[in-house]
Each structure stands twice: as C-alpha cells, then as structure tokens.
Scaffold this motif. Structure first.
Motif, PDB file in Angstrom:
ATOM      1  N   GLY A  52       0.804  -1.219   0.000  1.00  0.00           N
ATOM      2  CA  GLY A  52       0.000   0.000   0.000  1.00  0.00           C
ATOM      3  C   GLY A  52       0.831   1.261   0.000  1.00  0.00           C
ATOM      4  O   GLY A  52       0.285   2.374  -0.025  1.00  0.00           O
ATOM      5  N   GLY A  53       2.125   1.132   0.001  1.00  0.00           N
ATOM      6  CA  GLY A  53       3.020   2.298   0.022  1.00  0.00           C
ATOM      7  C   GLY A  53       3.732   2.484  -1.298  1.00  0.00           C
ATOM      8  O   GLY A  53       3.374   3.350  -2.096  1.00  0.00           O
ATOM      9  N   HIS A 112      -7.826  -8.789   2.394  1.00  0.00           N
ATOM     10  CA  HIS A 112      -6.578  -8.337   1.770  1.00  0.00           C
ATOM     11  C   HIS A 112      -5.950  -9.389   0.863  1.00  0.00           C
ATOM     12  O   HIS A 112      -4.823  -9.253   0.436  1.00  0.00           O
ATOM     13  N   GLU A 131      -2.400  -2.836  -1.759  1.00  0.00           N
ATOM     14  CA  GLU A 131      -3.267  -2.465  -0.643  1.00  0.00           C
ATOM     15  C   GLU A 131      -2.518  -2.604   0.668  1.00  0.00           C
ATOM     16  O   GLU A 131      -1.813  -3.596   0.879  1.00  0.00           O
ATOM     17  N   GLN A 132      -2.707  -1.658   1.539  1.00  0.00           N
ATOM     18  CA  GLN A 132      -2.145  -1.793   2.874  1.00  0.00           C
ATOM     19  C   GLN A 132      -2.772  -3.012   3.554  1.00  0.00           C
ATOM     20  O   GLN A 132      -3.976  -3.224   3.406  1.00  0.00           O
TER      21      GLN A 132
END
Ligand code: ADP
Ligand code: MG
Length: 316
Positions: A52-53, A112, A131-132
């Motif tokens: 997610g980053g 997730h 996605e985080q």
C-alpha cells in the motif's frame, strides 16, 4: 523453512559427494534468507512492509518466483494464491479449535487476499502490493523451489544422481548406486506407517500436501491447514494430494491448489496438464488417481529409496 531437508548424493568420489551436499544445504539456506516471510531481513519482508506504500525492487530470482506464482494462481483460478498470507488468523490447526469461528470474521479475514492486486513492474524488477494490509508468503511453493535449486547445484557439481527430500516432498534424479531406479513408497491412507504401493521415480518430484499432520476437527469434520483464499474456509474433502511431475516447485504449488480445488475440479485440472499426475486420498480413505498414473502394488517388495553413499541432513 521449518522443514527438515535430507540430501542424498550418489558418487564414487566420496569427497565430491560431501562437498555437493554441503553446497546443496547452503543453497537451501540462501533461498530461505531471500524468500522467507518470517525473517525481517528478507526481500519478501521488505515487500510486505511496503504494501500500500510503494513498489520494492528485488532480485530477479524472487521476482521470477512471484511471476511464476501468479501464473499458477491464474491456472488454478485463485485456488493457489501467495497473498493467502494476509488472511486473519481465525483458524487454529494445532488441535485446540473445537467450534467454528464466526462466519462474518471468516468473510472479513480474506479482505486483503487477491493475487490480482500483486503488481509486477518489469523495468525495475519491482513488486508492489497494492493495498495496505496485503502480505505474501511462499509456504506452499518455497520448499519445492528450494528442492529444485539444491538439485541443480548438486548436479552442476557433477553429481549424476541423488535425492533432495524436504520432509517427504522430494525430487530425485538419476538412479541409485546399484543402478536401480529410486523407489518411492506410497503410504496406506488408513495406516500411515504402512507402505502399500510404490512407483519408480526418475527425474521426478513427488510432493504431498495434506491434512495428516495439521488440521482442525470440528463436529467430526476435518479442516486442513490449507485455506481456500476465495472463501477464507479451510479445505475439506481430501486428506491429501500427491503430485508427481518433473518440477518440485510446480508439484508443491499444484498439491496445495488441488487440495483447495477438491476431488472433481482438482482431478480435472491435473488431467489437463501434460506430464503431471496425482494421487488423492479422500476423507473417506478412498484413493483417486489421475488418468496416467501407474502405481505398483505390493507383491514383490522393492528396496525403499536409500542412500548408498554419504547422506547428510540439515534442519532449516
Ligand atoms: P505443507 O506445508 O504441509 O507441505 P503445502 O505445501 O500445501 O503443505 O503448504 C501449505 C502452506 O501454504 C500453508 O501452511 C500456508 O503457509 C500456505 N497456504 C495455505 N493455503 C494456501 C493457498 N491457498 N495458496 C497458497 N499458499 C497457501
Ligand atoms: Mg504446496
């Protein structure tokens, strides 16, 4: 990998056999350090931390392993999915679980998961989990990959035949020291310690995935430690799946995927794949085999696979 590896090298040169086994063990340790989702210093952990980053640039080797994993996800309709590792731990497979978890919690546990959200960026050899909260892990393919690679290292050093055995998941090449093929015994589903049939293995991997050791039993039903990434529920119906094909990595991943797909769908898939065979044991101890698997049954008992020349073991 939490797995005991046993390496066998057949050679007239005892020193060479020793050295090759050492090299094979080092190779397995090297791979573990690269791909383990448990070691904080591994590249896999770096990918997971950046979920997610941002994308993380990794070694070609890991990049390719992920690419092949995604291909197997596509082939199996998501039954095999390395992003399985993001599932909330709502199940326990150590025998302590006696009631079903809340169905909402199960549904929520897979939010997730999704191999489609694993992005590969070829220009920079980068991997991005979109996605985080996403996480990848190679529990269902890493052992097979390591076995292939250890075999390669030993073969490249001149070892013409041997076995790499990861707790019963194994790959063989060449023949035994006395010229006989490697024999692999198949355990009786009802009596685990009794071998009731066998096959000869030549340049073959044989990998079993199943609920023999790790499972939960709730209301008399057996839930294997393999989760269907599409539902969040552990798989049921099959006690084990054994895949036989030349490639240990593919065998490892397909064994897990076939457990998830179950008897009908799993068998259909394996029968489509050239050079890949399977043997399934159902929860009712029924044995099901793919179209081209030819087992030998016990009339005259072959020698079990064994090392003639130095065999060393390494626990990882
Ligand atoms: P074993 O570890 O008993 O040899 P497998 O090769 O089938 O069995 O791997 C099971 C492991 O794979 C699980 O412990 C978990 O780490 C991971 N896993 C579970 N379900 C899946 C799945 N659907 N897809 C990919 N990996 C999975
Ligand atoms: Mg597997």
């Amino acid at each position: 990998m939490g797995t005991r590896f046993e390496l066998v090298a057949v050679s007239e040169d005892e020193q060479l056999a020793d050295k090759a086994i050492e090299a094979g063990i080092l190779e397995i340790q090297r791979i573990e350090a690269l791909i383990s989702e448990w070691q904080p210093t591994s590249q896999t952990s770096a990918i997971n931390r950046s979920a997610g980053g941002m994308p993380v640039s990794v070694d070609e080797e890991l990049y390719e392993l992920i690419r092949r994993s995604l291909r197997i996800s596509e082939l199996t309709g998501g039954a095999f999915d390395i992003s399985w590792a993001a599932a909330d731990k709502v199940w326990k497979f150590d025998g302590s679980m006696k009631t079903m978890p809340d169905s909402q919690a199960v549904a929520n546990s897979i939010r997730h998961i999704g191999y489609q959200k694993i992005q590969l960026i070829p220009e920079t050899h980068s991997v991005y989990l979109q996605e985080q909260g996403m996480k990848i892990g190679f529990g269902a393919i890493g052992k097979g990959y390591a076995a292939n690679k250890a075999r390669d290292v030993m073969r490249n050093m001149g070892i013409k035949s041997g076995v790499v055995n990861a707790a019963g998941d194994l790959i063989t090449w060449g023949k035994q020291a006395d010229g006989q093929p490697w024999y692999i015994g198949i355990a009786d589903p009802a009596e685990k310690d009794k071998v009731f049939s066998w096959l000869t293995a030549d340049h073959t991997a044989i990998v079993t995935s199943g609920s023999y050791e790790k499972f939960a039993e709730i209301d008399g039903k057996r839930y294997a430690h393999i989760i269907d990434p599409r539902t969040g529920y552990p798989v049921t119906g099959l006690k084990s799946v054994t895949i036989i094909c030349p490639d240990a990595e593919l065998a490892d991943a397909l064994a897990t995927a076939t457990m998830v797909l179950g008897r009908e769908e799993g068998l259909y898939l394996i029968n489509q794949l050239k050079g890949v065979e399977c043997l399934m044991i159902t929860d009712q101890d029924e044995m099901v085999t793919s179209d081209n698997l030819h087992l030998h049954y016990y009339k005259n008992k072959p020698q079990p696979a064994k090392a003639a020349i130095p065999a060393k073991t390494s626990k990882m």
